[in-house]
Enzyme design. Structure first.
Site, PDB file in Angstrom:
ATOM      1  N   HIS A 363       2.630  -7.747 -21.980  1.00 49.83           N
ATOM      2  CA  HIS A 363       3.094  -6.794 -22.870  1.00 49.83           C
ATOM      3  C   HIS A 363       1.752  -5.660 -24.001  1.00 49.83           C
ATOM      4  O   HIS A 363       1.102  -4.563 -22.900  1.00 49.83           O
ATOM      5  CB  HIS A 363       4.388  -5.999 -23.405  1.00 49.83           C
ATOM      6  CG  HIS A 363       4.828  -5.562 -23.924  1.00 49.83           C
ATOM      7  ND1 HIS A 363       5.935  -4.578 -23.576  1.00 49.83           N
ATOM      8  CD2 HIS A 363       3.750  -4.366 -25.420  1.00 49.83           C
ATOM      9  CE1 HIS A 363       6.180  -3.247 -24.368  1.00 49.83           C
ATOM     10  NE2 HIS A 363       5.030  -3.043 -25.234  1.00 49.83           N
ATOM     11  N   GLU A 364       1.608  -6.992 -24.151  1.00 49.08           N
ATOM     12  CA  GLU A 364       0.188  -6.109 -25.472  1.00 49.08           C
ATOM     13  C   GLU A 364      -0.905  -6.474 -24.502  1.00 49.08           C
ATOM     14  O   GLU A 364      -1.843  -4.842 -24.627  1.00 49.08           O
ATOM     15  CB  GLU A 364       0.381  -7.415 -26.596  1.00 49.08           C
ATOM     16  CG  GLU A 364       1.626  -7.142 -27.178  1.00 49.08           C
ATOM     17  CD  GLU A 364       1.802  -5.690 -27.674  1.00 49.08           C
ATOM     18  OE1 GLU A 364       0.899  -4.867 -28.211  1.00 49.08           O
ATOM     19  OE2 GLU A 364       2.718  -6.806 -28.043  1.00 49.08           O
ATOM     20  N   HIS A 367      -1.218  -2.775 -22.510  1.00 53.15           N
ATOM     21  CA  HIS A 367      -1.518  -2.031 -23.086  1.00 53.15           C
ATOM     22  C   HIS A 367      -3.205  -1.438 -23.478  1.00 53.15           C
ATOM     23  O   HIS A 367      -3.675  -0.100 -23.285  1.00 53.15           O
ATOM     24  CB  HIS A 367      -1.137  -2.182 -25.015  1.00 53.15           C
ATOM     25  CG  HIS A 367       0.149  -1.388 -24.724  1.00 53.15           C
ATOM     26  ND1 HIS A 367       0.989  -0.247 -24.192  1.00 53.15           N
ATOM     27  CD2 HIS A 367       1.164  -2.325 -25.384  1.00 53.15           C
ATOM     28  CE1 HIS A 367       1.902  -0.192 -24.677  1.00 53.15           C
ATOM     29  NE2 HIS A 367       2.340  -1.682 -25.542  1.00 53.15           N
ATOM     30  N   GLU A 387       4.879   2.574 -22.313  1.00 52.67           N
ATOM     31  CA  GLU A 387       6.045   1.265 -22.673  1.00 52.67           C
ATOM     32  C   GLU A 387       6.464   0.910 -21.467  1.00 52.67           C
ATOM     33  O   GLU A 387       6.625  -0.393 -21.841  1.00 52.67           O
ATOM     34  CB  GLU A 387       7.086   2.315 -23.815  1.00 52.67           C
ATOM     35  CG  GLU A 387       7.748   0.655 -24.645  1.00 52.67           C
ATOM     36  CD  GLU A 387       6.610   0.539 -25.752  1.00 52.67           C
ATOM     37  OE1 GLU A 387       6.753  -1.324 -25.667  1.00 52.67           O
ATOM     38  OE2 GLU A 387       5.600   0.755 -26.003  1.00 52.67           O
ATOM     39  N   HIS A 451       9.769   4.358 -26.922  1.00 51.24           N
ATOM     40  CA  HIS A 451      10.594   2.375 -26.476  1.00 51.24           C
ATOM     41  C   HIS A 451      11.660   2.478 -25.273  1.00 51.24           C
ATOM     42  O   HIS A 451      12.087   1.902 -24.956  1.00 51.24           O
ATOM     43  CB  HIS A 451      11.248   1.036 -27.258  1.00 51.24           C
ATOM     44  CG  HIS A 451       9.052   1.009 -28.103  1.00 51.24           C
ATOM     45  ND1 HIS A 451       8.720   1.968 -29.283  1.00 51.24           N
ATOM     46  CD2 HIS A 451       8.985   0.448 -28.342  1.00 51.24           C
ATOM     47  CE1 HIS A 451       7.770   1.237 -29.512  1.00 51.24           C
ATOM     48  NE2 HIS A 451       7.760  -0.109 -28.798  1.00 51.24           N
TER      49      HIS A 451
END
Length: 674
Positions: A363-364, A367, A387, A451
């Site tokens: 996920h990170e 980004h 997101e 989110h």
């Protein structure tokens, strides 16, 4: 490199955004792919239309070549004399098509919201251009009436009004042209630093009108969420060194390094070292365990993007980001910071649950991929897409890694128990089960926290991957509804991943909203499977299933509207020849007496335009005449035509001609509703 006995030290960390990715990979029309069996190492999706990964040197050459031709490209695109292009990214398809993403400047100032993507054939011919800002850029003035210090002061006060008291302006505001809302104007961009209330670093970007001092827009540059730890068992790590001196440096994956912040909140930290190359013991009490999870997550994410999407590294340049663990004290979060090109993980409540889970790592770093490609602004609908993209790719990395301890699923943060009752942080099959996320699009969805507005894209990705209804996957039960109560079949997760990644990297831009994301994924599906194919239609109908657009005729929608859409923008020559855009219709029988023709044109003076619908037999239906008294911009309108004398099946065309000079525009797309 040795196997490390780390068990549960991952965490679900900052599930923060990036633009959603759906990829299409196996064959058009395939049903949901069978879930890989736990314990099978790296059950990878079929490559489909995936090209061989570009090496950093190949990508570098493409970027240099594009950079050398920016002046010519700007001229071909009829940009203004003060507008210049800067190459941001280049990707290349298996058929030789290149997609070059540009940032834009005006009179030397960065243009926020002025990015564009040029799609060229192998022979170098421009096939289409994706750009939210269509007309030549004009800015009323380059003289600011507001001082930089006044802009900085207003930005800090704006941040403090949101409850972030520990803030400060990191640096002097920079002068920019703000064009993201379609009204270009001189502005200041101020980055407000310090800390947010929960201890997360602050990087609030505040855009201030340089003439009036009014705040135009703001978004958070630190992208974060909530996560927990999870077990990955024994894993193989990339390390460096020999003898009795090793470091957690993975030279096989761009030199990724993992650092220990030791509960600090600034700086890089200390590089992890070890004497025997066996790291961690599977418990959070051992400082190395969280580092193992972070390093493993970085490695799996690197391998996923390279082997599935042909992207070597987050920026595609073969250079790794780095990871920092043990941030702060009892920090229940993780975040991506593009300014340091790094991932940072807290240790969770009581420093007992490091947020270094595999899906969190994916996920990170996703980004970072979003920042390097579409650059989706972390606010409104684009923020929700940002997101969701990280949720989507974090999920994809989890399926890709496919460890026995953590088989892939469509639950976000399922191991963290952040709610204290064993429930996950987010659900992709029915996002509203978390009590806040949106299952379907509505006009107010952009007002939600990113989110929660991400739920629409997360739901779309699940449906596109697996289809609607009840099913069990890797021991988890799912039951996914649709907005219109009509089923959708799914195209398989591997295909869905490819659609989303191609849309993100080649067709989305900073201000993409849900309607534009639908268009972007349809363009991606057309590239991968062919326009009008079963998989293409499923992409369209899956968006309709989350209330974005209408269904198309795929043989499963009897009695309902059949919608056919064009793909690819067409530039309208200024005072030149007519251009046409085709749509192939497979609908049987006669066309209706109330055929709806929806037109989306951006043009600086729509009175110049004549628009006609051309039936398959050549018959012409006038939709709009030119008018010298109509000086408004753009044509975004649905016309109704009595086409009952025509057979529906065949190729319909929209014909557009600009009769007069000095104004230009683009046919962004159009559709027929039967």
């Amino acid at each position: 490199m040795r196997r490390t006995p780390h068990q549960r030290a991952a965490a679900t960390g900052a599930l923060v955004a990036v633009t959603a990715m759906l990829a299409v990979g196996v064959q058009a029309g395939t049903s949901t792919a069978a879930a890989p069996q736990p314990g099978t190492p790296h059950a990878k999706p079929a490559p489909g239309a995936l090209p061989a990964p570009l090496s950093p040197s190949q990508r570098g050459k493409l970027i240099r070549d594009a950079g050398a031709a920016t002046a010519t490209t700007a001229e071909q695109l009829k940009l203004g004399a003060q507008e210049k292009l800067l190459v941001k990214d280049v990707s290349k398809d298996a058929d030789g098509t290149t997609h070059t993403r540009y940032a834009r400047t005006w009179a030397g100032l960065p243009v926020l919201g002025g990015d564009l993507i040029v799609h060229e054939s192998k022979a170098g011919a421009v096939k289409s251009v994706t750009k939210p800002l269509r007309a030549q850029l004009t800015v009323p003035t380059t003289t600011a009436k507001v001082t930089p210090s006044a802009a900085a002061s207003k930005a800090v006060k704006s941040a403090q009004a949101q409850g972030s008291e520990k803030t400060k302006a990191d640096k002097a505001p920079r002068k920019v042209v703000w064009a993201a809302d379609g009204t270009p104007r001189l502005a200041y961009e101020t980055v407000v630093g310090g800390l947010q209330d929960d201890g997360t670093p602050n990087a609030l970007h505040v855009i201030t009108d340089a003439t009036t001092g009014a705040r135009i827009f703001q978004y958070q540059g630190i992208e974060n969420g909530i996560g927990n730890s999870e077990y990955s068992g024994k894993v193989t790590l990339g390390t460096s060194g020999s003898g009795s001196s090793y470091t957690l440096t993975d030279n096989g994956r761009g030199g990724h390094k993992t650092y220990n912040l030791n509960h600090g909140s600034s700086g890089t930290g200390t590089l992890f070292t070890d004497a025997d190359d066996t790291w961690g013991d599977g418990t959070p009490q051992n400082a190395q365990t969280a580092a193992v999870d972070a390093a493993y997550g970085a490695a799996e994410t690197w391998d996923y993007y390279k082997n599935v999407h042909g992207r070597t590294g987050i920026r595609g340049d073969g250079v790794a980001a780095y990871s920092r663990v043990h941030y702060g004290n009892s920090y229940v979060n993780a975040f991506w910071d593009d300014s340091c090109f790094c991932m940072t993980y807290g240790d969770g409540s009581g420093n007992a649950r490091p947020l270094t889970a595999l899906d969190v790592a994916g996920h990170e770093m996703s980004h970072g991929v979003t920042a390097a490609t579409a650059g989706l602004i972390y606010s409104g609908e684009s923020g929700g897409l940002n997101e969701a993209t990280s949720d989507i790719f974090g999920t994809a990395v989890e399926f890709y890694s496919n460890t026995a301890e953590d088989p892939g699923d469509y639950l976000i943060g399922e191991k963290i128990d952040i709610n204290g009752d064993g429930t996950p942080l987010r659900y992709m099959d029915k996002p509203s089960k978390d009590g806040a996320s949106a299952d379907y699009w509505s006009s107010s969805v952009g007002n939600k926290d990113v989110h929660y507005s991400s739920g629409v894209a997360n739901h779309f990705f699940y449906l596109l991957s697996e289809g609607s209804g009840a099913k069990d996957i890797n021991g988890v039960h799912y039951d996914s509804p649709t907005y219109d109560n009509k089923p959708v079949p799914g195209i398989g997760r591997a295909n869905a991943e490819k659609v989303w990644f191609k849309a993100l990297s080649q067709y989305m831009s900073a201000n993409t909203n849900y309607a534009a994301a639908r268009t972007a994924t349809l363009k991606a599906a057309a590239d991968l499977f062919g326009q009008g194919s079963a998989s293409y239609n499923t992409v369209a109908n899956t968006w309709a299933a989350v209330n974005v657009g209408s269904r198309v005729d795929d043989g499963t929608n009897p009695g309902g509207d059949k919608v056919y859409e064009s793909t690819g923008a067409v530039r309208i020559p200024d005072g030149g020849a007519a251009v046409t855009s085709p749509i192939t219709v497979t609908h049987t029988g006669k066309a209706p007496n109330a055929l709806k023709v929806s037109v989306d044109i951006t043009h600086s003076y729509r009175g110049d335009l004549v628009i006609d619908l051309i039936a398959p037999n050549g018959s012409s239906y006038r939709l709009k005449n030119a008018s010298t008294s109509d000086g408004a911009a753009d044509v975004k309108q649905t016309y109704t035509v009595d086409a009952s004398s025509q057979a529906a099946a065949g190729t319909w065309k929209l014909r557009v001609q600009d009769l007069y000079r000095y104004d230009s525009g683009t046919l962004n797309g159009w559709k027929l509703t039967f």
